[in-house]
Design a protein around this motif. Structure first.
Motif, short mmCIF file in Angstrom:
data_model
loop_
_atom_site.label_atom_id
_atom_site.label_comp_id
_atom_site.label_asym_id
_atom_site.label_seq_id
_atom_site.Cartn_x
_atom_site.Cartn_y
_atom_site.Cartn_z
N MET A 2 0.84 -1.20 0.00
CA MET A 2 0.00 0.00 0.00
C MET A 2 0.87 1.25 0.00
O MET A 2 1.97 1.26 0.57
CB MET A 2 -0.85 0.03 1.28
N TYR A 7 -3.06 3.51 2.70
CA TYR A 7 -3.12 3.14 4.11
C TYR A 7 -4.14 4.00 4.86
O TYR A 7 -5.00 3.49 5.57
CB TYR A 7 -1.74 3.28 4.77
N SER A 10 -7.55 3.03 4.11
CA SER A 10 -7.91 1.69 4.58
C SER A 10 -8.43 1.70 6.02
O SER A 10 -9.04 0.74 6.47
CB SER A 10 -6.70 0.76 4.47
N ALA A 41 1.95 6.58 7.46
CA ALA A 41 1.80 6.74 6.01
C ALA A 41 3.17 7.01 5.37
O ALA A 41 3.49 6.48 4.29
CB ALA A 41 0.82 7.88 5.70
N TYR A 44 4.97 3.81 4.93
CA TYR A 44 4.43 3.08 3.78
C TYR A 44 5.07 3.58 2.49
O TYR A 44 5.55 2.80 1.66
CB TYR A 44 2.91 3.23 3.72
N THR A 82 4.83 0.39 12.73
CA THR A 82 5.58 -0.51 11.86
C THR A 82 6.46 -1.42 12.73
O THR A 82 6.57 -2.62 12.47
CB THR A 82 6.43 0.30 10.87
N ASP A 121 0.20 -6.35 3.26
CA ASP A 121 0.97 -5.19 3.77
C ASP A 121 0.24 -4.48 4.91
O ASP A 121 0.23 -3.24 4.99
CB ASP A 121 1.26 -4.21 2.61
N ILE A 122 -0.37 -5.26 5.76
CA ILE A 122 -1.14 -4.65 6.85
C ILE A 122 -0.25 -4.32 8.05
O ILE A 122 0.89 -4.78 8.15
CB ILE A 122 -2.30 -5.56 7.33
N ARG A 123 -0.79 -3.54 8.94
CA ARG A 123 -0.13 -3.22 10.20
C ARG A 123 -0.90 -3.88 11.34
O ARG A 123 -2.13 -3.91 11.32
CB ARG A 123 -0.06 -1.71 10.44
N HIS A 175 -4.47 -2.37 11.34
CA HIS A 175 -5.56 -3.09 10.65
C HIS A 175 -6.06 -4.26 11.47
O HIS A 175 -7.24 -4.56 11.48
CB HIS A 175 -5.06 -3.60 9.29
#
Lengths: 459, 459, 459, 459
Positions: A2, A7, A10, A41, A44, A82, A121-123, A175
């Motif tokens: 993303m 992000y 989302s 962000a 990302y 992250t 690619d989620i957190r 997420h």
């Protein structure tokens, strides 16, 4: 993968997020949410690659001592969510390996989940501390059976969970949540032996956040104005979790595997942060001593020497943990638990005293320094500049900024938060002492003691 | 090389050695001398080889980090005078290297002297602390100009020195003394900038020794009965030293080279010993807690956990010092000064508190335990056995022995000596704090602090 | 009343006294016994009056706050056995008062005994700590039923007791022992609920003594050479005690009355001594700092300031204990338990740190100072004088004497004894903390806390 | 005398008061001002009497030890500005007495001023700490000559002053400031030896305030929501002061009289407050331990015992200060400086450690407790209640309130302010140590030390 913008978008997934008594729909209206969202962000965007199978290279287990040593500062230079995602994935990888022999189907589920999470690619952030009720009672002996998160229903396609998790960092900005038992469970406590992943938008999941994000002008908060991340009280009001996301369900003997795996990775990051914090405190003490014109005073030099001693001993613990890192069966490296814990304990136990020395050197203006806004006021600003200056070399503005940094770090909302978090993030001083005792080689120490006493060896 | 027997005989060289107010002619009459002499003789026998060019392999500078790590425990397993000889030779080797550019003739003399000392297989101890007079005055401003060792005459073939050196370990049992300035000297203090080697039998050289060797029955002193080494007050009453043994003479700017070189090696040994001591204290605490039946008590477990924490943090300092060892220009390795010092400081500063915990756990019998002789007395011995036993598993004799070990180590003559020596052997807590401050990277800490405060980088 | 000479002769009563593995018949051969015997004899001579009904005026309970305040220094100026006798008599007086309602016959016996003891002008010491066996078990659950002193037989005219008492001060120099239970007893433990007085010469009673009396030359031990008193391990090998000397026999609910009464008086004396000790340490630190020429150094002044702070806080505790003294039902005054305990705890907990500061200021000669005998040796004495002098104002002999005092008090046999005794004489730091907690007004503190939190009052 | 309403109106006098970068005209708009103003008005109403010659009875110097003891709690029950007014008047009364012999005209002026201030029923606060510039330089050696408040012009009818005073409590809510030199002055520094009273509305006088008044909802701030008082940075931009209000002008040898007089009264109040704070911390620790169900845990009981020990030692210092109170020449009583200082030092030095124990017992919710507003939210409130409850006896709301109290007191803006103020209000730990050293009877301690060492008395 993303982009930062993707992000941000989302997060608009219908999640039930509360702050200061109200539900938050638009994150832009809550700086405590929007500020850290911006930093995430940025991370990302930093790693974004458009290839369909691209994944973030930071989320790899270290395969050598050098990789172990280098990964932490790389991650610490990014945003904290992250870092937490890395921590969750390492935790899952470690747990998967440990469950292989006792619950192979769970290992397979975890491996699939982690691969998918990287692909999406989620957190993620981890949820561990339960509400706990009365500390002296087991889960099933509580007046309220929901004091620890538990399975209240098992369906064909998944489980339904109820309970709450406390002190959860960053939930509104992640997420998914990785939920795991807070401690070991015994036979008869099967419903409490449950670990799973769940999206923030799951029906029945609510999070109530607090934050040390400053309410005053950002210029007066050089640290917390940038760094804050909300802490959350997460409620599971009969949340459904499909089996492919359930990683433990009733295996009481494995309940502690997740917490223990998390501990390995969580302590390293925590300790690294505390070592850096100790250096920052020593540096601030030296800067303010120079600005005040007291850096040559004997008692000030002694205090600064003690701060450097503290920082050096902390770093020695980290160095020893890395020099004695161990290799897991799966081939990745993790730091020595003995030394990591000892360093972490020293950091937690010594933080108050270090802060006291910094404040003692700095002086009362840590509490009473005028606002940067006063410095900008045309009536009184020139006088604040004049009287906060200590010589032609040290401007009032420079010194006011230093005081705000020290205040923010040690004597305001954020400083207070740090005091508590440093104490408790590893389970409290008592738990940390006992963990060090557990990993300490007492058999060897007793043999040394017998030799000293002229007593024969045991056995 | 010498055998143990040859070593013993070599000490009968007419040296002027005093103890408890009298000159000692026959060492056999003074257990404080004869006991350690026996241990040194054992070390001689252990390494003896009859080849004419044989030298002791222990007296080599470490050429890798691993050698550095291994040498210390090897030497510590021997007697302390052999260790001090190693320390003297490493000090001379290091100083020779540092003097090469400024005083090459001294480098050459030292190299010749060291090679000869190895060939002769002699034992040496270092002399550093001067009488010092009034601490606030320079050497030449003292009421007595001899408060620091100085050259009082320069002849064609050598120099004549006068003064005294204090706190010198083991002189009656060594062949030669390595004498060096206690601190940096300034221009105008040329006579005090003097370093040399001198045999114990030199005319005008007298040593007055004290000892913590026990005067009670050896059975009550399991530690000091074995380990004691005399401390000496060494007097130079116009002692002649030929030039081939003079390693510094008037080069004030190089006066500190010897002390600094000694420091490098002295601290490593001292810290290693203190780390082992901390493990012994933790082990004794656990043994006596078990013997008393209190090892399960919460507050006792906490205290033991704190002792293991202290021992672990000390060992972390040593591990960090070895992991960050540096390579000299001559190719040998020495430990990181920053971490060695920090560990040493922690050891010195924390020793009293660790001893207090051990004594708190052990109980009042540390002070009042009956003698092993009482245990052997037919009238009262059976009662001491009966009442010092705490269960059928823990005999009275075992527990009495443990108490004597703790008493000897912490609460009698030897324990008192340790308290003082731990505090002072690195120059006192104040000096140790400042040394750590000196080696700490404050420039980096200040840069971190500026970043935290949102201030621009310096420069 | 007895003269000093009569006192000395009165000790030749056949008592079974052991020291260093041998029975002592002639006290003159054991300086650890004969030295303190001389001081006690001096106290006898000081108060001796020939009238047949004369009694020592020091042995009276204080009837006002001022008397309470004055009595302690008066007694502390005498020998310690006279002080212990006072303590025993106050303990008995206090216990008698508390037993009146529950065991009036015991009150009567005690009153008769105390009056008779004063008439006979005897000296007494108290016996409280039992052998204890395994600390985690009750008396009757021990592997050896004699781990606590107990009645093994009840006859028409008295009881027979068996067991041992540890850490008993001064027994060889006292006429009688006051024996009491070490802790509260429960129903079923009647045989252990026993208190009585017994002469040292009773058949079956043996004492095994240790001592910190110096074995070196007295000139090197300015404190312990004067002050030492033996500690004893007292054995009751089926000792008969007639009923008129039995003060408790089976009343388990009153078992703690004696220990508690003793505590009242013992703590006041102990704390007073520790306050004086803290002043002595501050004074010695100042004297040696001046003699070394470092009294103007910033870090030395800081350390001395900390020593004066410690001494002042201790004295504040004593002042608060006296200002808040309470009146017993019998009309005599005793110090506030809350403040006495707090002061005592601070003294015990802070002693090591205070000693460390003194030693840090004084320097390594605390461990290595030459003997006074070396100072008197014609060969080396003049050099010791010359080099231990620090200026024309500070002679070597003066400084050597100061070092011997500091060594004796803190870094030799006697110093070690003090460390242990300061820690344990009030029952150990753990017990002292809990006692202070018990006497602290937590109800008031909780009410304050509720008010601060805006919570309603309880109730 | 004034009523509360009259007091409020009296503050609308044109004073130049700044807060957060803006001038404050209407106090009602700034809760940090209006909240404490309300409390002060309440105190006015409490003591108001309409008689024309009525004065407030609280503003009288104590004429006995009992009055001294009672006055402090009486005043502490009122608002803090009334307490500061008492402190200013006692300071002036004490200074007047000390100036009588050297500057009788000043004594007369002060007496007239104090009588008038009582008649006008005004509130006053003291201004002492100067801007100070470079700490290592005297006032006239600063780059900016105005770093210490000074007289820049002397006119026929008064003086003109320039400079700034820092850390001034409560200025926007007081009528007048009592300004005095921050330290002793030397000959040549006459312009800096100046003390005076000045109304807040004087032309050229500006105050820039900061406050720990909470910005969040008052329900989350049970302590600071009630108690806050602004701190000010006070600017004297050439302010005219008529001679009848000038109490020192150029008498350098008397410059320290005011600060010293203030110290006498300031320390007593400060220490009393800290003693109460220590009790509150102990009480909160006990309440939260009970609410968490951990009050029976060994390590928790130990920590609470240590908190009660700390509170008891502090109170002992206060008790000793009152028991040893001294009588001034003018017949009023003031507390012993030795003990007041020692207690204050202990309070300041031990505050961090006490707070750390409380936070360690309480747990991470001190940092992350949801807002009271979340508790009132209909969606999530019931869940916060459910999961913050620990048993049927302990409601979630009760525990949330406790956490907010602990957070407010120790881990948020107000707690940070307290940390700094406790450290610095007496001049910093270093200054407090030295003051105790100054008042300590070192002559006596040295005599004790000489006796111990067997050295002859001095002289």
């Amino acid at each position: 993968m993303m982009t930062g913008q993707q992000y941000k978008e989302s997060l608009n997934d219908g999640r039930a997020t509360y702050f200061a008594g109200r539900r938050v729909i638009d994150f832009d209206e809550v700086p405590a949410f929007s500020t850290p969202r911006g930093h995430i962000a940025d991370s990302y965007d930093l790693f974004y690659r458009p290839e369909p199978d691209a994944v973030n290279p930071m989320f790899q287990a270290p395969e050598s001592k050098d990789e172990l040593r280098d990964r932490i500062p790389q991650l610490m230079a990014l945003d904290e969510v992250t870092y937490l995602t890395y921590q969750c994935q390492m935790t899952l990888t470690t747990a998967a390996s440990r469950l292989r022999s006792v619950a192979p189907e769970m290992t397979a589920r975890i491996d699939r989940y982690v691969a998918d999470a990287r692909r999406r690619d989620i957190r993620m952030v981890e949820c561990i501390t339960d509400a706990k009720g009365h500390r002296g009672r087991r889960p099933q002996d509580q007046d309220d059976q929901d004091a620890y998160v538990r399975v209240v229903e098992r369906r064909d396609d998944g489980i339904v969970v109820r309970g709450a998790k406390l002190h959860i960092t960053g939930t509104p900005l992640a997420h998914e949540l990785l939920v795991m038992p807070t401690k070991a469970m015994k036979p008869g406590e099967e419903d409490y032996a449950v670990a799973f992943a769940v999206p923030m938008s799951a029906p029945g999941l609510m999070s109530v956040s607090t934050s040390f994000h400053p309410t005053g002008h950002p210029a007066d908060y050089p640290v917390s104005g940038r760094l804050s991340l909300p802490d959350s009280f997460v409620i599971f009001d009969d949340v459904f979790v499909p089996y492919e996301r359930v990683f433990l369900d009733g295996q009481t003997s494995s309940a502690a595997v997740f917490a223990h795996s998390l501990g390995l990775w969580e302590r390293l990051g925590g300790t690294s942060l505390m070592v850096q914090q100790a250096d920052e405190i020593a540096g601030l003490a030296q800067l303010i001593a120079e600005a005040n014109g007291v850096d040559g005073y004997g008692h000030v030099r002694e205090k600064i020497a003690e701060l450097t001693m503290h920082a050096t001993l902390l770093r020695a613990g980290l160095e020893a943990a890395l020099a004695n890192a161990e290799r897991s069966e799966d081939g990745f490296y993790f730091p020595s638990e003995l030394y990591t814990n000892a360093a972490r304990y020293l950091a937690a136990a010594g933080f108050s005293a270090a802060v006291q020395k910094l404040q003692d050197i700095a002086g009362g203006s840590v509490a009473t320094v005028p606002s940067m806004l006063d410095l900008d006021n045309p009536d009184v600003g020139p006088f604040v500049e004049k009287y906060m200056s200590t010589s032609t070399e040290v401007s009032g503005r420079y010194r006011v900024q230093l005081f705000h940094a020290i205040k923010d770090l040690t004597a305001d909302k954020y400083g207070g938060w740090w005091h508590v978090v440093n104490l408790h993030s590893g389970g409290g001083l008592y738990a940390q002492r006992l963990i060090t005792r557990k990993h300490y080689d007492m058999t060897r120490a007793k043999a040394l003691a017998r030799r000293v006493a002229g007593l024969p060896d045991e056995g």
